[in-house]
Design a protein around this motif. Structure first.
Motif, mmCIF file in Angstrom:
data_model
loop_
_atom_site.group_PDB
_atom_site.id
_atom_site.type_symbol
_atom_site.label_atom_id
_atom_site.label_comp_id
_atom_site.label_asym_id
_atom_site.label_seq_id
_atom_site.Cartn_x
_atom_site.Cartn_y
_atom_site.Cartn_z
ATOM 1 N N LEU A 1 -1.602 -2.787 -9.106
ATOM 2 C CA LEU A 1 -3.435 -3.556 -9.894
ATOM 3 C C LEU A 1 -4.249 -1.932 -9.059
ATOM 4 O O LEU A 1 -4.945 -2.554 -9.822
ATOM 5 C CB LEU A 1 -3.017 -4.850 -9.856
ATOM 6 N N SER A 2 -3.766 -2.078 -7.918
ATOM 7 C CA SER A 2 -5.457 -1.391 -7.298
ATOM 8 C C SER A 2 -4.587 0.339 -6.581
ATOM 9 O O SER A 2 -4.941 0.571 -6.497
ATOM 10 C CB SER A 2 -5.264 -2.817 -5.540
ATOM 11 N N GLY A 3 -3.553 0.001 -6.485
ATOM 12 C CA GLY A 3 -3.374 1.347 -6.160
ATOM 13 C C GLY A 3 -2.315 1.453 -4.816
ATOM 14 O O GLY A 3 -1.852 2.599 -4.446
ATOM 15 N N GLU A 4 -2.569 0.253 -3.812
ATOM 16 C CA GLU A 4 -2.375 0.054 -2.667
ATOM 17 C C GLU A 4 -1.715 -0.613 -2.093
ATOM 18 O O GLU A 4 -2.372 -2.134 -2.101
ATOM 19 C CB GLU A 4 -2.848 1.042 -1.767
ATOM 20 N N SER A 5 -0.774 -0.756 -0.717
ATOM 21 C CA SER A 5 -0.827 -2.773 -0.625
ATOM 22 C C SER A 5 -1.799 -3.388 0.235
ATOM 23 O O SER A 5 -2.101 -2.407 0.657
ATOM 24 C CB SER A 5 1.054 -2.593 0.427
ATOM 25 N N PRO A 6 -1.649 -4.185 0.236
ATOM 26 C CA PRO A 6 -2.570 -5.408 0.650
ATOM 27 C C PRO A 6 -2.917 -5.231 2.260
ATOM 28 O O PRO A 6 -3.094 -4.912 2.704
ATOM 29 C CB PRO A 6 -3.101 -6.521 0.314
ATOM 30 N N PHE A 7 -1.384 -4.294 2.878
ATOM 31 C CA PHE A 7 -1.133 -4.522 4.036
ATOM 32 C C PHE A 7 -0.621 -3.937 4.797
ATOM 33 O O PHE A 7 -0.470 -2.643 6.055
ATOM 34 C CB PHE A 7 0.350 -4.881 4.037
ATOM 35 N N ARG A 8 -1.138 -2.143 3.545
ATOM 36 C CA ARG A 8 -1.204 -0.422 4.083
ATOM 37 C C ARG A 8 -2.512 -0.913 5.387
ATOM 38 O O ARG A 8 -3.838 -1.356 5.284
ATOM 39 C CB ARG A 8 -1.077 -0.001 3.219
ATOM 40 N N ARG A 9 -1.671 0.054 6.072
ATOM 41 C CA ARG A 9 -2.789 0.001 7.341
ATOM 42 C C ARG A 9 -1.966 1.652 8.192
ATOM 43 O O ARG A 9 -1.561 2.351 7.947
ATOM 44 C CB ARG A 9 -2.813 -0.937 8.741
ATOM 45 N N ASP A 10 -3.308 2.392 9.099
ATOM 46 C CA ASP A 10 -2.251 3.794 9.570
ATOM 47 C C ASP A 10 -1.763 3.917 10.748
ATOM 48 O O ASP A 10 -1.461 4.717 10.640
ATOM 49 C CB ASP A 10 -4.481 4.129 10.642
ATOM 50 N N SER A 11 -1.020 2.485 10.661
ATOM 51 C CA SER A 11 0.228 2.368 11.416
ATOM 52 C C SER A 11 1.457 1.686 11.705
ATOM 53 O O SER A 11 0.530 0.332 11.356
ATOM 54 C CB SER A 11 -0.309 2.584 13.816
ATOM 55 N N ILE A 12 2.017 1.584 12.437
ATOM 56 C CA ILE A 12 3.600 0.605 12.293
ATOM 57 C C ILE A 12 2.818 -0.679 12.299
ATOM 58 O O ILE A 12 2.609 -2.065 12.307
ATOM 59 C CB ILE A 12 4.867 0.786 12.402
ATOM 60 N N GLY A 13 2.234 -0.683 14.031
ATOM 61 C CA GLY A 13 2.082 -1.820 14.157
ATOM 62 C C GLY A 13 0.478 -2.354 13.363
ATOM 63 O O GLY A 13 0.278 -4.237 13.553
ATOM 64 N N GLY A 14 -0.171 -2.178 12.971
ATOM 65 C CA GLY A 14 -0.902 -1.992 12.479
ATOM 66 C C GLY A 14 -0.518 -3.357 11.088
ATOM 67 O O GLY A 14 -0.991 -4.096 10.493
ATOM 68 N N ILE A 15 0.094 -2.283 10.272
ATOM 69 C CA ILE A 15 1.455 -3.031 9.246
ATOM 70 C C ILE A 15 1.438 -4.603 9.217
ATOM 71 O O ILE A 15 1.818 -5.695 8.984
ATOM 72 C CB ILE A 15 2.481 -1.970 8.434
ATOM 73 N N LEU A 16 2.531 -3.937 10.307
ATOM 74 C CA LEU A 16 2.804 -5.652 11.002
ATOM 75 C C LEU A 16 1.993 -6.635 11.424
ATOM 76 O O LEU A 16 1.985 -7.644 11.066
ATOM 77 C CB LEU A 16 3.890 -5.035 12.312
ATOM 78 N N HIS A 17 1.003 -6.087 12.038
ATOM 79 C CA HIS A 17 -0.377 -7.582 12.087
ATOM 80 C C HIS A 17 -0.483 -8.303 11.059
ATOM 81 O O HIS A 17 -1.323 -8.672 10.780
ATOM 82 C CB HIS A 17 -0.960 -7.246 13.220
ATOM 83 N N ALA A 18 -0.968 -6.947 10.232
ATOM 84 C CA ALA A 18 -2.055 -7.541 8.742
ATOM 85 C C ALA A 18 -0.577 -8.600 7.862
ATOM 86 O O ALA A 18 -1.394 -9.659 6.880
ATOM 87 C CB ALA A 18 -1.552 -6.581 8.044
ATOM 88 N N VAL A 19 0.408 -8.402 7.951
ATOM 89 C CA VAL A 19 2.264 -9.049 7.439
ATOM 90 C C VAL A 19 1.950 -10.499 8.026
ATOM 91 O O VAL A 19 2.014 -11.482 7.343
ATOM 92 C CB VAL A 19 3.264 -8.212 7.656
ATOM 93 N N VAL A 20 1.750 -10.379 9.358
ATOM 94 C CA VAL A 20 2.489 -11.873 10.224
ATOM 95 C C VAL A 20 1.291 -12.584 10.277
ATOM 96 O O VAL A 20 0.969 -13.857 10.191
ATOM 97 C CB VAL A 20 3.135 -10.941 11.437
ATOM 98 N N ALA A 21 -0.655 -11.809 10.913
ATOM 99 C CA ALA A 21 -1.283 -12.773 10.834
ATOM 100 C C ALA A 21 -2.899 -12.234 10.565
ATOM 101 O O ALA A 21 -3.789 -13.391 10.888
ATOM 102 C CB ALA A 21 -1.215 -12.362 12.905
#
Length: 562
Positions: free
Chosen positions: A213-233
């Motif tokens: 719907l928007s073109g990107e995942s709501p959990f997209r971040r600039d780093s793998i650490g940022g993605i993991l934080h977005a998903v978990v917390a």
């Protein structure tokens, strides 16, 4: 799919590899011809892992065959057909139907996001497919746009690449302790190593719908650490484009897998949307849902303090100042000297360092002591991960309205590039975009963009019965009366600067047809005997920019001497 390379090997005396049409983390996909039956097929060559000992390689191959055979038993119009499983030179090959057409990821990259009707159609097909797989005991574990094919000409949706699928109760394709899947689409319970079940595939579908719907995942971040934080917390923020399907998206992105929306329920809700144009609330709920928080807010809670105080809407003017919205009367505020702000995401820093230096799995980092402080590794959508270690600064957590932890009066206030720090005569300061102008209106102060496209408002009053949540719940209960076309409103508990707070988010039609649909974020909190309310209203198409203005305003907000 593009084509590249040529091979012309013949596998198992039957399948002639003609061109490479795809490559993933676990293998290469070839366009091939079945010389026995005279048809085109797709052949996936599973790549060897030279780092594994011979015994582990054999076990991995055996598991691959066992689980691929299970997938081959699945029969569903939206699941890729597996024709054959063969081995040559001790390497497994999966022979599948050839779907002429690109992936959903290719389509989004080429044509942009899809509309809600198309997203619902894709969602119905995938939910039906995963229900069949789950009933057969097969978990996909890597549902993402790149693994969804859209057949040319027919538009058929096909779920493919069960390469890391898992048969329920069996050992996974990869070695114990390693991580498989795409982090942006991986459920938090899998990310933290707690559990893996059919619910995890449903989380991935929720993230996929947001991407479509928007073109990107709501959990997209600039780093793998940022993605993991977005998903978990971190706070889960479905894109504004997801509003027509919001009950489904929120239900699928519930962090509690036991409360996550089921496949049959989600499929029926999307079918209802396709038939009626409106998405019903999840079965057993009514009113707004608290996506990602592990609970839902029912209608009774919205009105439990009604009548204790006069409700108001941040989008409406004070009655004594009857303009339909605040006039653009400019009074340039003074600037504050910049001070250093410390920003960062502690979990991301720990994860990035560990991933780079220790070589351990993401699941291990986010479980046990992987939070870097010995406290709660995950937190919730409105509460930060806790820490009992002395080396963890609250300032290092992600700046958001729901995870700020320092007292307001002592926070750092550096305005980002493109912003200025405004000291307001009403007794507060905050960073606003350079071209926003101040417009006072009764108890409210507005900072307006040129043409009033964006409206940033602040109101400071005495505390009211029910606290911040009571204030916003009363306003939400009157949303239909105060905001034309009010819809999808939800009030959720939050914290801000260590104080109890509430967040109200909703869509509405704007004050006129020319203005068009808008989206509003509103955070209310108490501090030192005062009630503070900060909100941003913007066109739906510009909601991401509005969210940035909202976050920056809250992150830099400070009480000053009047």
């Amino acid at each position: 799919m593009g084509t590249e390379g040529a091979d012309f090997r013949v596998i198992a005396g039957r399948y002639r590899l003609e061109a490479r049409i795809g490559r993933g983390g676990m293998g290469v996909v070839w366009r091939a011809s079945d010389q026995l039956l005279g048809r085109l097929v797709a052949v996936k060559e599973l790549l060897p892992d030279d780092s594994l000992p011979d015994d582990d390689t054999r076990r991995r191959r055996d598991r691959t065959f066992r689980e691929a055979r299970a997938v081959a038993q699945l029969r569903h119009p939206h699941i890729i057909v597996v024709h054959d499983i063969v081995e040559q030179d001790e390497r497994p090959y999966l022979v599948m139907e050839l779907v002429e057409g690109g992936s959903l990821a290719d389509r989004i990259a080429r044509d942009g996001p899809v509309d809600a009707v198309e997203a619902a159609r894709i969602g119905v097909a995938l939910l039906s497919a995963v229900r069949t797989a789950h009933e057969a005991g097969v978990l996909h574990r890597d549902i993402k746009p790149a693994n969804v094919l859209i057949e040319s000409g027919t538009g058929r949706v096909v779920l493919t690449d069960f390469g890391i699928a898992q048969v329920a109760g069996a050992t996974t394709l990869t070695e114990t302790g390693s991580f498989v899947g795409s982090p942006e689409y991986t459920a938090p319970e899998r990310m933290s190593g707690v559990r893996t079940g059919s619910e995890s595939d449903l989380w991935s579908l929720g993230a996929l719908l947001c991407t479509a719907l928007s073109g990107e995942s709501p959990f997209r971040r600039d780093s793998i650490g940022g993605i993991l934080h977005a998903v978990v917390a971190a706070e889960i923020r479905p894109p504004a484009e997801a509003e027509p399907l919001l009950p489904v998206v929120r239900g699928l992105l519930d962090r509690d897998p036991d409360r996550r929306l089921g496949a049959a329920e989600a499929e029926q809700m999307l079918r209802t949307y396709l038939e009626t144009g409106r998405t019903p609330e999840a079965p057993g709920t009514s009113g707004a849902t608290g996506g990602g928080r592990g609970h839902r807010i029912g209608p009774g809670r919205a009105g439990r303090t009604a009548g204790a105080a006069t409700p108001y809407s941040p989008t409406q003017p004070d009655l004594a100042h009857g303009a339909p919205h605040p006039p653009a009367v400019s009074a340039p505020p003074a600037d504050l000297p910049p001070r250093t702000a410390t920003r960062g995401v502690l979990i991301a820093a720990v994860l990035v360092a560990a991933l780079a230096g220790a070589g351990v799995s993401a699941a291990l980092l986010l479980h046990g002591k992987g939070d870097g402080g010995g406290g709660s590794p995950g937190g919730t959508a409105t509460s930060p991960a806790t820490s009992t270690g002395t080396g963890t600064s609250p300032a290092s957590r992600s700046p958001s309205p729901t995870t700020s932890t320092r007292p307001t009066a002592t926070r750092a206030h550096t305005a980002p590039s493109g912003y200025r720090t405004a000291r307001d005569p009403a007794g507060f300061s905050l960073a606003v975009p350079d071209d926003f102008t101040r417009s006072p209106q009764g108890e409210r102060v507005f900072y307006l963009s040129p043409g009033e496209t964006f409206r940033l408002g602040i109101k400071v009053t005495e505390p009211q019965p029910g606290g911040p949540r009571g204030v916003l719940e009363r306003s939400a209960a009157k949303g239909q009366d105060t905001n034309p076309g009010y819809h999808d409103g939800r009030v959720t508990p939050a914290t801000h600067a260590g104080h109890p707070a509430a967040l109200w988010e909703f869509g509405w039609d704007g004050f006129s047809a020319a203005e068009g649909p808008r989206h509003t974020y509103d955070l209310c909190w108490e501090d030192s005997g005062r009630l503070y309310d900060v909100w941003v209203s913007a066109p739906v198409a510009k909601v991401r920019e509005a969210r940035e203005y909202f976050d920056v305003a809250l992150d830099t907000f400070s009480v000053t001497a009047s």
